[in-house]
Structures are given as C-alpha cells and as structure tokens.
Write an enzyme that holds these catalytic residues in place. Structure first.
Site, PDB file in Angstrom:
ATOM      1  N   GLU A 186       0.811  -1.147   0.001  1.00  0.00           N
ATOM      2  CA  GLU A 186      -0.090   0.043   0.032  1.00  0.00           C
ATOM      3  C   GLU A 186       0.859   1.469   0.097  1.00  0.00           C
ATOM      4  O   GLU A 186       2.110   1.409   0.663  1.00  0.00           O
ATOM      5  CB  GLU A 186      -0.960  -0.084   1.265  1.00  0.00           C
ATOM      6  CG  GLU A 186      -1.711   1.246   1.558  1.00  0.00           C
ATOM      7  CD  GLU A 186      -2.470   1.168   2.710  1.00  0.00           C
ATOM      8  OE1 GLU A 186      -2.946   0.173   3.185  1.00  0.00           O
ATOM      9  OE2 GLU A 186      -2.681   2.279   3.494  1.00  0.00           O
ATOM     10  N   GLU A 191      -2.412  12.025   2.808  1.00  0.00           N
ATOM     11  CA  GLU A 191      -3.044  11.319   3.904  1.00  0.00           C
ATOM     12  C   GLU A 191      -2.826  12.435   5.175  1.00  0.00           C
ATOM     13  O   GLU A 191      -1.618  12.966   5.213  1.00  0.00           O
ATOM     14  CB  GLU A 191      -2.695  10.082   4.247  1.00  0.00           C
ATOM     15  CG  GLU A 191      -3.675   9.414   5.286  1.00  0.00           C
ATOM     16  CD  GLU A 191      -3.311   7.874   5.533  1.00  0.00           C
ATOM     17  OE1 GLU A 191      -1.902   7.555   5.473  1.00  0.00           O
ATOM     18  OE2 GLU A 191      -4.155   7.420   6.119  1.00  0.00           O
TER      19      GLU A 191
END
Ligand SMILES: *[C@@H]1O[C@H](CO)[C@@H](O)[C@H](O)[C@H]1NC(C)=O
Ligand SMILES: *[C@@H]1O[C@H](CO)[C@@H](O)[C@H](O)[C@H]1NC(C)=O
Ligand SMILES: *[C@@H]1O[C@H](CO)[C@@H](O)[C@H](O)[C@H]1NC(C)=O
Ligand SMILES: *[C@@H]1O[C@H](CO)[C@@H](O)[C@H](O)[C@H]1NC(C)=O
Ligand SMILES: *[C@@H]1O[C@H](CO)[C@@H](O)[C@H](O)[C@H]1NC(C)=O
Ligand SMILES: *[C@@H]1O[C@H](CO)[C@@H](O)[C@H](O)[C@H]1NC(C)=O
Ligand SMILES: *[C@@H]1O[C@H](CO)[C@@H](O)[C@H](O)[C@H]1NC(C)=O
Ligand SMILES: *[C@@H]1O[C@H](CO)[C@@H](O)[C@H](O)[C@H]1NC(C)=O
Length: 407
Positions: A186, A191
């Site tokens: 991932e 973020e």
C-alpha cells in the site's frame, strides 16, 4: 490504453518533414541539427540509427536518467479527468477497514446526493455529506472509489485544487495491491487528519521491506516512542507502516487549499518509490506541459529506496483510491490531542463541520516509462516497455517510409 501509433505520429510527423526537407538523413554527422528550439526532436536522436542521445537532448530537459544510467522518457498511459472521470472507478461500499464512522455510498447514491459529480468546468468533486444533521451514533455518508485499472509501476500525477480537511476528517489518495492486504503493498500519497498542515506519505507492506533512513528525501521519518519507523511491515506497531511527514506547511489542509492546491506525483519504478508535492505556484513546467521529468524536480519529499525494499516483490497490481472517512483509527484516536473541540463522535453530528471535506480534482495522469537508451551495459530489455519501444521504432520507420515514398 497503450500509446497508439497515431499519437506518436502526431508528435513526430512534423519532424520528419523537417528532416527530409532540410537535410540529408545521416544527421549524426551534425549534432547541431538536433538542436531544434521547438523541442520536436525530444527522444528522437536516440531512435535514428547511427545517432545517440546527446548532451543537447539532456539539456532539453525531457529525459529522466535512471540510477543504472539508462535514459528514459515518461509517456502518457491513462488520463482520468472531466466528465468521464467516474467511468474508470468503482465505488466501494463495505465498512471502513480503518473503523471510520462512515457509510461509503454506491455510485448512484453518491451522484443523487451530490457526493460525487463533475462541474460544468470539468472539476471532479468528491465530498462527505455536508448537509445532513445526524443523531448521535449514526455514521456520516461519504465516498471511497478505486480505479478499475491496476498498475505495477508508473508516474502518477494528481493535479487538485483542494484536498479534504477539518476536525474529525481523514482523507487519503493512495494505491493498494489486489488480493489479501498487505501482501501486495500500500502506498499512501496524500494522507492527513484534522487541520494538520503537513502531508504524510506512508508505505504498508508484508514483513521485510524497510525504509532506508539515508535515502535522499526532504521529509521527516515518522517515529514511535522516539524511534524511526523504518519497517514498513504492516503487522507491527499497530500498522503504523513506514511514514514520512512532509516539510512544507502547504502540503495538506488549510494552507494547501489556500494556495489553490497543487500537484502530487508518485514515481514507482526500478529505482524505488518516491513522492513529490508542489503547491500551485511551484508546479514545474514539464508537468504543466504533460512531459513530466522527475529528474528536474529536486529531491522528493519521501522515498523508498531499493536498498531496503525490493519493490517488485512487495508492491503489485495497484489500484488507485480516493476516500474521505471520519474519526476511526487515526482521526478518532488522535482527536483528543488535536486541539479540536469536544469529541470526534459529537463532531460528526453537525454538517457545518464538514464543509471542507472535499476533493476538487483537475486531473490524474498516469505515465509509463519508455527506455530510450539502456545505459552503459545493455540490460536484458525484454520488458513490455522495451517491446513498446520496438513498436515506436517500427511506427516511426513506417512514417519515414511513407514520407520517402511520397516525395
Ligand atoms: C458505523 O461505522 C462503524 C465503524 O466503522 C461500523 O462498525 C458500523 O458498522 C457502522 N454502522 C453502520 C450502520 O454502518
Ligand atoms: C544521495 O545523493 C547522493 C548525491 O546525489 C548520492 O551520491 C547518494 O548515493 C544518494 N544516497 C542514496 C541512499 O540514494
Ligand atoms: C528490515 O529490518 C529488519 C529489522 O531491523 C531486519 O531484520 C531485516 O533484515 C531488514 N530487511 C532488509 C531487506 O533490509
Ligand atoms: C526482487 O523480487 C523479485 C520478485 O520476487 C525477484 O525476481 C528479484 O530477484 C528480487 N530482486 C532482488 C535484488 O532480490
Ligand atoms: C497480478 O495480477 C495478475 C493478473 O490478474 C496475476 O496473474 C498476478 O498473479 C498478480 N500478481 C500478484 C503478485 O498478485
Ligand atoms: C473551512 O475552510 C475555511 C477557509 O479556510 C475556514 O475559514 C473554515 O473554518 C473551515 N471550516 C471547517 C469546519 O473546517
Ligand atoms: C458542501 O460542499 C460543497 C462542495 O465544497 C459546497 O459547494 C457546498 O456549499 C457545501 N454545503 C454547505 C451547506 O456548506
Ligand atoms: C536500467 O533500468 C531500466 C528500467 O528498469 C531498464 O529498462 C534498463 O534495461 C536498465 N539498464 C541497465 C543497463 O541495466
């Protein structure tokens, strides 16, 4: 969606007229011939038999140089933008694996409720519900989408006017491997939570993939109890992964948005995985022109070097994801120390708290690497890209042939 011969022909045909009209074809004798101010020859001299990429070409700034000495060009593979943006994505409707207090709605619901749409001036909007008052304990509606296409390398360039933020809000722009998580890896590119100002880039992987602390990047490695999280292993440290916090205040939240947003770029190739971010005024011209060259961009904000992680082994078949969740593992657990008022579940009730929980996207472009010269020693080169370059050469040879026949 490969690069079609027609695309190549469009870009190159003018050049061949120029070549044939102005000069004999044994142009290698005259390097200056390739110094064309229009930039039409980018990548060409190394394709014409008997010539090679010259320092002039490199100064033209379109070639990226790999650490193994190869010269590469990034060519467009997929463009996601405007009215057709959502045609290439699915809407995820399961519960949030990170325990957000969210209901991810399906495409029809998202379109009907105005949680996903494209404006008449082609801006792609995704947002959390900012109009509904909720009783205590009810999850807020939002969207999470995933690309139908899967990738095993590439240069991913996202141009956006706004990324979501606000107390209790937790958005992400990321890629994740198919199959059982985290075995195919991932990559979290954008973020953050609340009104943070620094973006965090993070890798989550199977055990054995490590961040190299001495890699050349400008960000700060995220720590647990004062120790750098160098292991990307998702099974330790409550899945903290190996993260890097950006140095720039304008990389997330209110300052990013007040600058008019900007561009995030993630490069995934044999040299590892690196992320750059640019607020709008700092976007390099080569990106604006659709001919991105990461070797012009300076050090990345974060980089996962092959020295500590075999990226071929740990990252595969990645889909691209955008989501906006609320509270949950990160935004919920950090809420009390965030400076935000009250509690996260209470914050969830008032829609006015979510007016900035919005993605506004101009485009997402995925480029793939075309190898122009294999560097000092010739590698095996039997990759898809190498095959495609053979296609380009055949295609150019065909154009050349046609032009000669016609003259
Ligand atoms: C609300 O979110 C929580 C945490 O993700 C989840 O456990 C719960 O099932 C959700 N509730 C509903 C009704 O979907
Ligand atoms: C960092 O950059 C320097 C100078 O370009 C280079 O010599 C060195 O190998 C790089 N280090 C790593 C870990 O990539
Ligand atoms: C990653 O770090 C762990 C823990 O320090 C170590 O055991 C392992 O050998 C490292 N792996 C690589 C590829 O550097
Ligand atoms: C990296 O992993 C791939 C796929 O598992 C493997 O083929 C390759 O040999 C590995 N490279 C190195 C340097 O270990
Ligand atoms: C990636 O996807 C392809 C095509 O579905 C599949 O054959 C391959 O096994 C997948 N690779 C991994 C590492 O899961
Ligand atoms: C939304 O953004 C505006 C402009 O930065 C700011 O004034 C406002 O406080 C924000 N609202 C919330 C709920 O975050
Ligand atoms: C909800 O968000 C959208 C998109 O940012 C915005 O246009 C709209 O005004 C917001 N609604 C409210 C009630 O603030
Ligand atoms: C360098 O890496 C590129 C991209 O992986 C590859 O195409 C090329 O063959 C390699 N060159 C050498 C000299 O190994």
């Amino acid at each position: 969606m490969g690069v079609g011969c027609t695309t190549v022909m469009h870009r190159r045909i003018a050049l061949f007229s120029l070549l044939l009209g102005g000069y004999a074809l044994d142009s290698a004798a005259s390097p200056n011939f390739f110094h064309d101010p229009l930039g039409l020859t980018s990548g060409l001299s190394s394709l014409v038999p008997g010539s090679r990429a010259t320092s002039l070409d490199k100064r033209a700034g379109k070639f990226d140089t790999m650490s193994n000495g190869s010269t590469v060009l990034w060519v467009i593979q997929d463009t996601y933008e405007g009215q057709t943006f959502f045609d290439s994505f699915g809407f995820y409707t399961d519960s949030d694996p990170t325990n957000g207090l969210v209901t991810f709605v399906d495409q029809q619901t998202a379109f009907n409720q105005g949680l996903a749409y494209v404006t008449s001036d082609n801006k792609v909007i995704m947002q959390g519900d900012n109009t509904t008052w909720l009783p205590s304990g009810v999850n807020r509606s939002s969207v999470r989408i995933f690309s139908n296409a899967e990738y095993n390398s590439g240069l991913f360039v996202l141009d956006l006017d706004m990324a979501p933020w606000g107390c209790g809000v937790w958005p992400a722009f990321w890629t994740v491997g198919s199959g059982e998580w985290p075995w195919n890896g991932e990559i979290d590119i954008i973020e953050g939570v609340h009104d943070n100002e620094h973006n965090q880039v993070t890798w989550h992987t199977a055990p054995g993939c490590n961040l190299t602390a001495t890699s050349n990047f400008t960000g700060t490695i995220v720590q647990t109890n004062g120790v750098d999280n160098l292991q990307c292993n998702a099974f330790i440290d409550y899945n903290a992964g190996c993260g890097v916090t950006e140095w720039s205040r304008a990389s997330y939240g209110p300052y990013f948005d007040s600058q008019g947003g900007g561009v995030f770029a993630m490069k995934w190739d044999a040299d590892g995985i690196a992320v750059w971010s640019f607020y709008r005024a700092a976007i390099p011209q080569d990106i604006v022109q659709g001919e991105p060259n990461p070797s012009n961009w300076g050090q990345p904000v974060a980089s996962l070097s092959p020295m500590g992680c075999n990226v071929t082994q740990y990252f595969a078949n990645h889909s691209i994801i955008f989501d906006i969740t609320f509270c949950g593992d990160w935004a919920g657990n950090s809420y009390a120390t965030s400076g935000c008022p009250g509690t996260c579940p209470d914050r969830l009730m008032d829609p006015a708290n979510f007016v900035n929980a919005t993605w506004i996207i101009n485009s997402l472009k995925v480029y793939k690497q075309a190898t122009l010269s294999a560097g000092a020693t010739n590698g095996a080169g039997h990759s898809g890209v190498a095959l495609e370059m053979t296609g380009w050469i055949l295609c150019i040879a065909t154009v050349l042939h046609l032009v000669i026949m016609a003259s």
